[in-house]
Design an enzyme around this catalytic site. Structure first.
Site, mmCIF file in Angstrom:
data_model
loop_
_atom_site.group_PDB
_atom_site.id
_atom_site.type_symbol
_atom_site.label_atom_id
_atom_site.label_comp_id
_atom_site.label_asym_id
_atom_site.label_seq_id
_atom_site.Cartn_x
_atom_site.Cartn_y
_atom_site.Cartn_z
ATOM 1 N N PRO A 13 10.280 3.689 -1.666
ATOM 2 C CA PRO A 13 10.140 4.372 -0.164
ATOM 3 C C PRO A 13 10.055 3.400 0.869
ATOM 4 C CG PRO A 13 8.342 4.618 -1.599
ATOM 5 C CD PRO A 13 8.984 3.947 -2.503
ATOM 6 N N ASN A 14 10.953 3.909 1.764
ATOM 7 C CA ASN A 14 11.195 3.372 3.082
ATOM 8 C C ASN A 14 11.925 1.988 3.287
ATOM 9 O OD1 ASN A 14 9.352 5.398 4.352
ATOM 10 N ND2 ASN A 14 7.643 4.133 3.331
ATOM 11 N N ARG A 21 12.999 -1.285 10.267
ATOM 12 C CA ARG A 21 11.496 -0.993 9.813
ATOM 13 C C ARG A 21 10.576 -2.108 10.035
ATOM 14 N NH1 ARG A 21 9.200 -0.740 3.725
ATOM 15 N NH2 ARG A 21 6.906 -0.104 4.181
ATOM 16 N N TYR A 26 9.380 -7.251 7.693
ATOM 17 C CA TYR A 26 10.417 -7.176 6.912
ATOM 18 C C TYR A 26 11.691 -7.757 7.110
ATOM 19 C CZ TYR A 26 7.031 -3.922 4.663
ATOM 20 O OH TYR A 26 6.011 -3.412 4.061
ATOM 21 N N ASN A 75 11.430 -3.528 -6.447
ATOM 22 C CA ASN A 75 10.669 -3.268 -5.363
ATOM 23 C C ASN A 75 10.103 -1.822 -5.492
ATOM 24 O OD1 ASN A 75 9.078 -3.431 -3.132
ATOM 25 N ND2 ASN A 75 10.531 -4.749 -2.028
ATOM 26 N N ALA A 78 5.554 1.035 -1.778
ATOM 27 C CA ALA A 78 4.126 1.502 -1.656
ATOM 28 C C ALA A 78 3.709 2.086 -3.032
ATOM 29 C CB ALA A 78 4.100 2.562 -0.601
ATOM 30 N N GLU A 99 8.865 -7.643 -10.621
ATOM 31 C CA GLU A 99 8.246 -7.123 -9.535
ATOM 32 C C GLU A 99 8.714 -8.018 -8.273
ATOM 33 O OE1 GLU A 99 4.085 -7.303 -9.431
ATOM 34 O OE2 GLU A 99 3.800 -5.824 -7.734
ATOM 35 N N HIS A 101 8.535 -8.112 -3.905
ATOM 36 C CA HIS A 101 8.183 -7.808 -2.531
ATOM 37 C C HIS A 101 8.629 -8.857 -1.419
ATOM 38 C CE1 HIS A 101 5.614 -4.808 -4.407
ATOM 39 N NE2 HIS A 101 5.019 -5.846 -5.132
ATOM 40 N N ARG A 108 -1.735 -9.328 2.868
ATOM 41 C CA ARG A 108 -1.916 -8.028 3.829
ATOM 42 C C ARG A 108 -3.149 -7.423 3.513
ATOM 43 N NH1 ARG A 108 3.643 -5.384 3.706
ATOM 44 N NH2 ARG A 108 2.956 -4.327 5.397
HETATM 45 C C1 DQA Z 1 6.546 -4.115 -0.171
HETATM 46 C C2 DQA Z 1 5.094 -4.200 0.174
HETATM 47 C C3 DQA Z 1 4.449 -3.018 -0.317
HETATM 48 O O1 DQA Z 1 3.012 -3.116 0.393
HETATM 49 C C4 DQA Z 1 5.083 -1.859 0.896
HETATM 50 O O2 DQA Z 1 4.256 -0.832 0.971
HETATM 51 C C5 DQA Z 1 6.470 -1.589 0.947
HETATM 52 C C6 DQA Z 1 7.435 -3.173 0.939
HETATM 53 C C7 DQA Z 1 7.424 -5.514 0.235
HETATM 54 O O3 DQA Z 1 8.745 -5.513 -0.248
HETATM 55 O O4 DQA Z 1 6.777 -6.231 0.859
HETATM 56 O O5 DQA Z 1 7.013 -0.602 1.390
HETATM 57 O O6 DQA Z 1 6.978 -3.628 -1.380
#
Ligand code: DQA
Length: 147
Positions: A13-14, A21, A26, A75, A78, A99, A101, A108
């Site tokens: 998501p997002n 964003r 990011y 990825n 959240a 995984e 990120h 964070r």
């Molecule tokens: C994320 C880190 C997550 O905590 C966050 O909710 C994201 C992006 C990252 O790529 O840094 O949406 O996965």
């Protein structure tokens, strides 16, 4: 001719909003632009890509991609920190998952320090911006030397 290595990238998501964003966290590149760079740089890799804001769609795609790929860069955004269902999907599939990120989740908020999916991944890359995907990819390239 060497067989192509098949790598899937699954974004949660997002992450469709990358580019606009929270650029201070990011970066300002869209994922599509980054992916096209990866495709140009790694001609021996066949990339599949899926992004969704919907948990069940991510699970369905993990099941589908697992059958036909050498590795998955996930990825879960959240959902990393909340989703037992996505963690179970990673545990259920045979395809190795890394995984990913973009930000350093350990630098964070506390709630981002927990990863449900990470327990079932072969490893994690966090904090290198979009380059985190490429670093994960390096493992799959080394793990599939014949391809
Ligand atoms: C994320 C880190 C997550 O905590 C966050 O909710 C994201 C992006 C990252 O790529 O840094 O949406 O996965």
């Amino acid at each position: 001719m060497a067989e192509l290595i098949k790598i899937a990238i699954v974004n949660g998501p997002n992450l469709n909003l990358l580019g606009t964003r929270e650029p201070e966290v990011y970066g300002s590149q869209t994922f599509e632009a980054y992916l096209s760079e990866l495709r140009q740089k790694y001609a021996s890799v066949e990339f599949s890509y899926f992004q969704s804001n919907v948990e069940g769609e991510l699970i369905n795609k993990l099941h589908e991609f697992a059958a036909a790929h050498d590795g998955i860069l996930l990825n879960a955004a959240a959902y990393t920190h909340t989703s037992v269902a996505i963690a179970d999907a990673v545990a259920a599939i045979k395809c190795p998952v890394i995984e990913i990120h973009i930000s350093n989740i350990f630098a964070r908020e506390d709630y981002r320090h927990v990863s449900f999916v990470g327990s079932y991944c072969i490893g994690s890359v966090s904090g290198f911006g979009l380059q985190s995907y490429e670093l994960g990819l390096q493992h799959f390239l080394m793990a599939n030397p014949g391809k």
